[in-house]
Design a protein around this motif. Structure first.
Motif, mmCIF file in Angstrom:
data_model
loop_
_atom_site.group_PDB
_atom_site.id
_atom_site.type_symbol
_atom_site.label_atom_id
_atom_site.label_comp_id
_atom_site.label_asym_id
_atom_site.label_seq_id
_atom_site.Cartn_x
_atom_site.Cartn_y
_atom_site.Cartn_z
ATOM 1 N N UNK A 126 0.840 -1.195 0.000
ATOM 2 C CA UNK A 126 0.000 0.000 0.000
ATOM 3 C C UNK A 126 0.876 1.247 0.000
ATOM 4 N N UNK A 127 0.384 2.289 -0.673
ATOM 5 C CA UNK A 127 1.022 3.599 -0.584
ATOM 6 C C UNK A 127 0.127 4.493 0.249
ATOM 7 N N UNK A 128 0.743 5.321 1.087
ATOM 8 C CA UNK A 128 -0.018 6.173 1.995
ATOM 9 C C UNK A 128 -0.025 7.625 1.518
ATOM 10 N N UNK A 129 -1.199 8.248 1.621
ATOM 11 C CA UNK A 129 -1.373 9.655 1.268
ATOM 12 C C UNK A 129 -2.219 10.322 2.342
ATOM 13 N N UNK A 130 -2.079 11.649 2.434
ATOM 14 C CA UNK A 130 -2.942 12.402 3.345
ATOM 15 C C UNK A 130 -4.153 12.895 2.557
ATOM 16 N N UNK A 131 -5.310 12.462 3.002
ATOM 17 C CA UNK A 131 -6.582 12.867 2.396
ATOM 18 C C UNK A 131 -7.345 13.672 3.434
ATOM 19 N N UNK A 132 -7.589 14.948 3.142
ATOM 20 C CA UNK A 132 -8.266 15.833 4.090
ATOM 21 C C UNK A 132 -7.588 15.796 5.470
ATOM 22 N N UNK A 133 -6.275 15.776 5.455
ATOM 23 C CA UNK A 133 -5.514 15.821 6.695
ATOM 24 C C UNK A 133 -5.310 14.486 7.383
ATOM 25 N N UNK A 134 -5.936 13.429 6.893
ATOM 26 C CA UNK A 134 -5.811 12.114 7.511
ATOM 27 C C UNK A 134 -5.006 11.179 6.622
ATOM 28 N N UNK A 135 -4.163 10.360 7.238
ATOM 29 C CA UNK A 135 -3.336 9.421 6.497
ATOM 30 C C UNK A 135 -4.159 8.195 6.116
ATOM 31 N N UNK A 136 -4.208 7.902 4.818
ATOM 32 C CA UNK A 136 -4.954 6.745 4.332
ATOM 33 C C UNK A 136 -4.061 5.887 3.444
ATOM 34 N N UNK A 137 -4.322 4.575 3.433
ATOM 35 C CA UNK A 137 -3.552 3.632 2.629
ATOM 36 C C UNK A 137 -4.327 3.228 1.390
ATOM 37 N N UNK A 138 -3.593 3.091 0.275
ATOM 38 C CA UNK A 138 -4.213 2.701 -0.992
ATOM 39 C C UNK A 138 -3.409 1.554 -1.606
ATOM 40 N N UNK A 139 -4.092 0.480 -1.989
ATOM 41 C CA UNK A 139 -3.378 -0.669 -2.566
ATOM 42 C C UNK A 139 -2.841 -0.350 -3.959
ATOM 43 N N UNK A 140 -1.685 -0.920 -4.270
ATOM 44 C CA UNK A 140 -1.097 -0.795 -5.602
ATOM 45 C C UNK A 140 -0.645 -2.183 -6.040
ATOM 46 N N UNK A 141 -0.504 -2.368 -7.337
ATOM 47 C CA UNK A 141 -0.009 -3.647 -7.860
ATOM 48 C C UNK A 141 1.293 -3.388 -8.611
ATOM 49 N N UNK A 142 2.235 -4.310 -8.450
ATOM 50 C CA UNK A 142 3.564 -4.124 -9.018
ATOM 51 C C UNK A 142 4.008 -5.362 -9.796
ATOM 52 N N UNK A 143 4.350 -5.155 -11.039
ATOM 53 C CA UNK A 143 4.968 -6.224 -11.830
ATOM 54 C C UNK A 143 6.479 -6.185 -11.661
ATOM 55 N N UNK A 144 7.020 -4.984 -11.430
ATOM 56 C CA UNK A 144 8.454 -4.801 -11.238
ATOM 57 C C UNK A 144 8.682 -4.218 -9.844
ATOM 58 N N UNK A 145 9.571 -4.843 -9.094
ATOM 59 C CA UNK A 145 9.898 -4.329 -7.757
ATOM 60 C C UNK A 145 11.373 -4.585 -7.466
ATOM 61 N N UNK A 146 11.939 -3.752 -6.617
ATOM 62 C CA UNK A 146 13.350 -3.890 -6.230
ATOM 63 C C UNK A 146 13.575 -3.104 -4.947
ATOM 64 N N UNK A 147 14.734 -3.307 -4.331
ATOM 65 C CA UNK A 147 15.069 -2.548 -3.128
ATOM 66 C C UNK A 147 15.939 -1.331 -3.441
ATOM 67 N N UNK A 148 15.968 -0.916 -4.711
ATOM 68 C CA UNK A 148 16.787 0.222 -5.118
ATOM 69 C C UNK A 148 15.930 1.263 -5.817
ATOM 70 N N UNK A 149 15.857 2.459 -5.237
ATOM 71 C CA UNK A 149 15.020 3.514 -5.783
ATOM 72 C C UNK A 149 15.475 4.025 -7.134
ATOM 73 N N UNK A 150 16.783 4.050 -7.380
ATOM 74 C CA UNK A 150 17.288 4.518 -8.671
ATOM 75 C C UNK A 150 16.782 3.640 -9.816
ATOM 76 N N UNK A 151 16.763 2.325 -9.581
ATOM 77 C CA UNK A 151 16.272 1.410 -10.609
ATOM 78 C C UNK A 151 14.792 1.668 -10.887
ATOM 79 N N UNK A 152 14.032 1.940 -9.845
ATOM 80 C CA UNK A 152 12.594 2.179 -10.031
ATOM 81 C C UNK A 152 12.338 3.478 -10.804
#
Length: 293
Positions: A199-225
């Motif tokens: 899940x990715x978290x965003x602030x909606x109307x001042x409250x933190x909410x989680x939203x599901x995402x789907x990933x075909x590609x994932x890694x532990x390196x932000x530069x690659x992403x």
């Protein structure tokens, strides 16, 4: 036997659980460590450690003596540091653990400038994204970037980094631009494997909410992403310092900017509740001031 030296070695052995580990860390012979601890036991007339072929364990007397040693050694270091601070000249060695990308990009120039400014301080810098054990590895200071500290961390927040959601203009032209975090479920997202969930978290109307995402590609390196995002392979959520170059040349652009993401703290982590040497405090103050400028 120098009693303070023997006490320091005893504390190190108790913390690391090994005579050999202490000898290796301090670059001395193992026999020196065992001899000093044995001399301390003879002086006190009590057994401090129960030794076996597999492990070391503190006796009841050893555990009580360990805490008193820590207090005494802290007082000694405090007294010496107070005298040193009067001269306002930091000196001595600092071993510092740094995150790879942020360390190289943001901190390395500052640390080199610090070394020029304080020639009596020596720096040993380890650039790696692994979580080092500060006590076991003899590290004086670690810089970590996180949204949540681990229990027991002794830390000072020295800076803040912002997260951004980015995608390539070509990807958005072909798949549409998400207008709300809930729209991300219909898109290909590029996941960071070190995250605890999908899940990715965003602030909606001042409250933190989680939203599901789907990933075909994932890694532990932000530069690659971010590189994957420039190839129109999906949308990624990264610290702004990682995406900055790609944003500057237009290969990706920020989306969902009206929905803030949780900030990341840049923390200086210390090895437990020990007295902070003057040189380490000066370095922390220096980094906090220079990052903010």
């Amino acid at each position: 036997m120098d009693r303070l030296d023997a006490m320091q070695l005893f504390v190190r052995v108790a913390e690391l659980g090994s005579f050999s580990a202490v000898a290796q860390q301090m670059d001395i012979a193992r026999s020196v460590v065992t001899r000093q601890v044995a001399a301390l036991e003879n002086h006190l007339g009590v057994k401090l450690m129960a030794r076996s072929t597999r492990r070391l364990a503190l006796t009841a007397g050893g555990a009580a003596y360990l805490e008193k040693c820590r207090v005494i050694l802290t007082l000694v270091e405090t007294a010496e540091s107070d005298v040193a601070e009067e001269r306002q000249t930091p000196r001595g060695a600092i071993r510092i653990s740094l995150p790879l990308r942020y360390g190289l990009k943001r901190l390395a120039p500052l640390l080199l400038e610090f070394a020029q400014r304080y020639p009596e301080v020596s720096l040993e810098m380890d650039y790696s994204d692994r979580r080092a054990n500060l006590i076991e590895e003899g590290i004086d200071l670690a810089i970590r970037i996180t949204s949540r500290l681990e229990p027991g961390n002794v830390a000072r927040r020295i800076a803040t980094e912002h997260m951004v959601v980015v995608a390539a203009p070509d990807y958005l032209a072909r798949h549409g631009t998400p207008r709300h975090p809930a729209d991300l479920i219909h898109h290909e997202c590029l996941g960071y494997t070190a995250a605890t969930n999908h899940n990715w978290q965003f602030r909606i109307d001042g409250k933190l909410e989680s939203f599901p995402v789907r990933s075909r590609i994932s890694t532990n390196n932000g530069d690659v992403l971010v590189d994957a995002a420039t190839l129109s392979l999906g949308i990624t959520c990264q610290p702004e310092f990682i995406a900055a170059g790609h944003l500057a040349d237009g290969r990706v652009r920020i989306i969902l900017a009206e929905f803030p993401l949780p900030e990341l703290g840049v923390y200086a982590i210390l090895p437990g509740n020990r007295y902070i040497p003057h040189r380490v405090r000066v370095l922390m103050d220096w980094l906090a001031k220079q990052i903010a400028r």
